[in-house]
Design an enzyme around this catalytic site. Structure first.
Site, PDB file in Angstrom:
ATOM      1  N   GLN A 102      -9.882 -10.369 -14.381  1.00 42.58           N
ATOM      2  CA  GLN A 102     -10.926  -9.784 -15.740  1.00 42.58           C
ATOM      3  C   GLN A 102     -11.466  -8.625 -14.936  1.00 42.58           C
ATOM      4  OE1 GLN A 102     -12.829 -13.434 -18.146  1.00 42.58           O
ATOM      5  NE2 GLN A 102     -12.518 -14.089 -15.982  1.00 42.58           N
ATOM      6  N   ASN A 103     -11.574  -8.461 -13.690  1.00 45.76           N
ATOM      7  CA  ASN A 103     -12.290  -7.528 -12.925  1.00 45.76           C
ATOM      8  C   ASN A 103     -11.595  -6.267 -12.925  1.00 45.76           C
ATOM      9  OD1 ASN A 103     -13.903  -9.671 -12.322  1.00 45.76           O
ATOM     10  ND2 ASN A 103     -12.955  -9.870 -10.185  1.00 45.76           N
ATOM     11  N   HIS A 120      -8.431  -6.620 -18.271  1.00 44.86           N
ATOM     12  CA  HIS A 120      -9.301  -5.844 -18.781  1.00 44.86           C
ATOM     13  C   HIS A 120      -9.354  -4.469 -18.403  1.00 44.86           C
ATOM     14  CE1 HIS A 120     -12.005  -9.615 -19.755  1.00 44.86           C
ATOM     15  NE2 HIS A 120     -11.327  -9.496 -20.629  1.00 44.86           N
ATOM     16  N   ALA A 234     -17.407 -17.895  -3.273  1.00 48.06           N
ATOM     17  CA  ALA A 234     -15.856 -17.337  -3.248  1.00 48.06           C
ATOM     18  C   ALA A 234     -15.336 -16.896  -1.813  1.00 48.06           C
ATOM     19  CB  ALA A 234     -15.683 -16.586  -4.254  1.00 48.06           C
TER      20      ALA A 234
HETATM   21  N1  APR Z   1     -18.675 -16.928  -5.528  1.00 44.48           N
HETATM   22  C1  APR Z   1     -18.244 -17.721  -6.492  1.00 44.48           C
HETATM   23  N2  APR Z   1     -18.629 -17.574  -7.850  1.00 44.48           N
HETATM   24  C2  APR Z   1     -19.822 -16.687  -8.135  1.00 44.48           C
HETATM   25  C3  APR Z   1     -20.414 -16.028  -7.221  1.00 44.48           C
HETATM   26  C4  APR Z   1     -19.753 -15.986  -5.826  1.00 44.48           C
HETATM   27  N3  APR Z   1     -20.418 -15.540  -4.801  1.00 44.48           N
HETATM   28  N4  APR Z   1     -21.454 -15.468  -7.764  1.00 44.48           N
HETATM   29  C5  APR Z   1     -21.423 -15.690  -9.168  1.00 44.48           C
HETATM   30  N5  APR Z   1     -20.248 -16.526  -9.302  1.00 44.48           N
HETATM   31  C6  APR Z   1     -19.890 -17.128 -10.662  1.00 44.48           C
HETATM   32  C7  APR Z   1     -20.968 -17.388 -11.567  1.00 44.48           C
HETATM   33  O1  APR Z   1     -21.430 -18.587 -11.244  1.00 44.48           O
HETATM   34  C8  APR Z   1     -20.072 -17.217 -12.937  1.00 44.48           C
HETATM   35  O2  APR Z   1     -19.475 -18.565 -13.236  1.00 44.48           O
HETATM   36  O3  APR Z   1     -19.161 -16.020 -11.121  1.00 44.48           O
HETATM   37  C9  APR Z   1     -18.912 -16.074 -12.531  1.00 44.48           C
HETATM   38  C10 APR Z   1     -19.623 -14.769 -13.159  1.00 44.48           C
HETATM   39  O4  APR Z   1     -19.635 -14.851 -14.527  1.00 44.48           O
HETATM   40  P1  APR Z   1     -19.630 -13.548 -15.246  1.00 44.48           P
HETATM   41  O5  APR Z   1     -20.584 -12.511 -14.812  1.00 44.48           O
HETATM   42  O6  APR Z   1     -19.532 -13.925 -16.673  1.00 44.48           O
HETATM   43  O7  APR Z   1     -17.921 -12.779 -14.994  1.00 44.48           O
HETATM   44  P2  APR Z   1     -16.884 -13.125 -15.735  1.00 44.48           P
HETATM   45  O8  APR Z   1     -16.446 -14.435 -16.140  1.00 44.48           O
HETATM   46  O9  APR Z   1     -15.861 -12.513 -15.025  1.00 44.48           O
HETATM   47  O10 APR Z   1     -16.979 -12.214 -17.138  1.00 44.48           O
HETATM   48  C11 APR Z   1     -15.944 -12.149 -17.898  1.00 44.48           C
HETATM   49  O11 APR Z   1     -17.253 -10.560 -19.305  1.00 44.48           O
HETATM   50  O12 APR Z   1     -18.361  -8.907 -19.702  1.00 44.48           O
HETATM   51  C12 APR Z   1     -17.263  -9.271 -19.789  1.00 44.48           C
HETATM   52  O13 APR Z   1     -15.365  -7.773 -19.309  1.00 44.48           O
HETATM   53  C13 APR Z   1     -16.383  -8.553 -18.747  1.00 44.48           C
HETATM   54  O14 APR Z   1     -14.676  -9.292 -17.327  1.00 44.48           O
HETATM   55  C14 APR Z   1     -15.877  -9.640 -18.035  1.00 44.48           C
HETATM   56  C15 APR Z   1     -16.052 -10.733 -18.829  1.00 44.48           C
END
Ligand code: APR
Length: 247
Positions: A102-103, A120, A234
């Site tokens: 999604q990144n 995305h 991670a």
């Molecule tokens: N290691 C593992 N997991 C982590 C870490 C880490 N160091 N830091 C944060 N997280 C986890 C959080 O617990 C959370 O579950 O990563 C996730 C981040 O969630 P979001 O910020 O919602 O990211 P994501 O799920 O990729 O968002 C999806 O939302 O805004 C839109 O388009 C944007 O692609 C993005 C989509």
């Protein structure tokens, strides 16, 4: 995290016919890129409604400085972390068929991963909303904002998916096909809160696949989709898992 979960997850990954990874912002946090949600998340500082396509088209002079601040200024400095590198190693060893991410930071490719479906889009390109020409973002100066289209002077939009925008159909098809074939999916650094991306692990599960989740904390996947939950960062857990698989 129990070594029991790690050993079991490694065994599942070792014997997988077709393993994939589904990644989100959490996998890039240790590269210095903040997540969107949770403590210090982008959406706790900026209003996501401004990143809706219609709003952007009506107020480009307001949104473009935010786009530069959030997505372009820091991206140049970000480097792959051990989690990205571990997935690239797993693919090189023939044990990972591909990644759906999604990144938009291109860090999987920078780490050496070859099969990466950017659900995305990415910051690598921009597109003019008038003449529809694509440009390499590196060729577009962000000194004046909004940056004018070099071909027609029109409004340039970064080539990643804004809220209210559809997923590119070719990427959606490729990602869904991979999820249907996968018998194991590593879900790393995402709470799956955004649809349709968040459905990918459910597609794997519905086709009889096994879910291995790596996250700092439990998510909406953990108690109803995940089979093995490896709690932690991670950048620590992913290399640990890959070491346990590849030796
Ligand atoms: N290691 C593992 N997991 C982590 C870490 C880490 N160091 N830091 C944060 N997280 C986890 C959080 O617990 C959370 O579950 O990563 C996730 C981040 O969630 P979001 O910020 O919602 O990211 P994501 O799920 O990729 O968002 C999806 O939302 O805004 C839109 O388009 C944007 O692609 C993005 C989509």
């Amino acid at each position: 995290m129990s070594n029991h979960a790690l050993a079991n997850a490694a065994e599942v990954l070792k014997t997988a016919r077709c393993a994939m990874a589904f990644t989100g912002a959490g996998i890039s946090v240790e590269s210095g890129i903040p997540p969107f949600r949770g403590p210090g998340g982008v959406w706790s500082k900026y209003d996501p409604d401004k990143f809706e396509k219609g709003y952007f088209k009506r107020h480009p002079e307001e949104v473009w400085p935010l786009l530069k601040e959030i997505f372009f200024d820091m991206l140049g400095r970000a480097r792959p972390n051990p989690a990205h590198l571990a997935l690239a190693e797993l693919e090189a060893a023939g044990k990972l068929a591909g990644i759906v991410t999604q990144n938009i930071d291109s860090l999987h490719q920078a780490a050496g991963s070859r099969v990466v479906h950017e659900y995305h889009g990415s910051t690598r390109r921009m597109r003019c909303l008038s003449c529809l020409t694509f440009f390499d973002s590196a060729a577009i100066s962000l000194k004046t904002l909004p940056p004018p289209c070099p071909a027609c002077g029109g409004l340039l939009k970064p080539d990643f998916v804004f809220f209210g925008e559809g997923i590119p159909s070719d990427v959606h098809a490729a990602a869904t096909d991979l999820a249907k074939q996968a018998d194991v999916c590593l879900v790393i650094g995402t709470g799956g809160e955004v649809i349709p991306a968040g459905r990918i692990p459910h597609v794997v599960k519905q086709h009889g696949g096994t879910i291995i989740e790596i996250n700092l904390r439990d998510t909406a996947y953990t108690y109803n989709t995940t089979d093995y939950f490896l709690e932690g960062k991670a950048g620590t857990r992913t290399p640990e898992l890959v070491r346990a698989v590849l030796g």
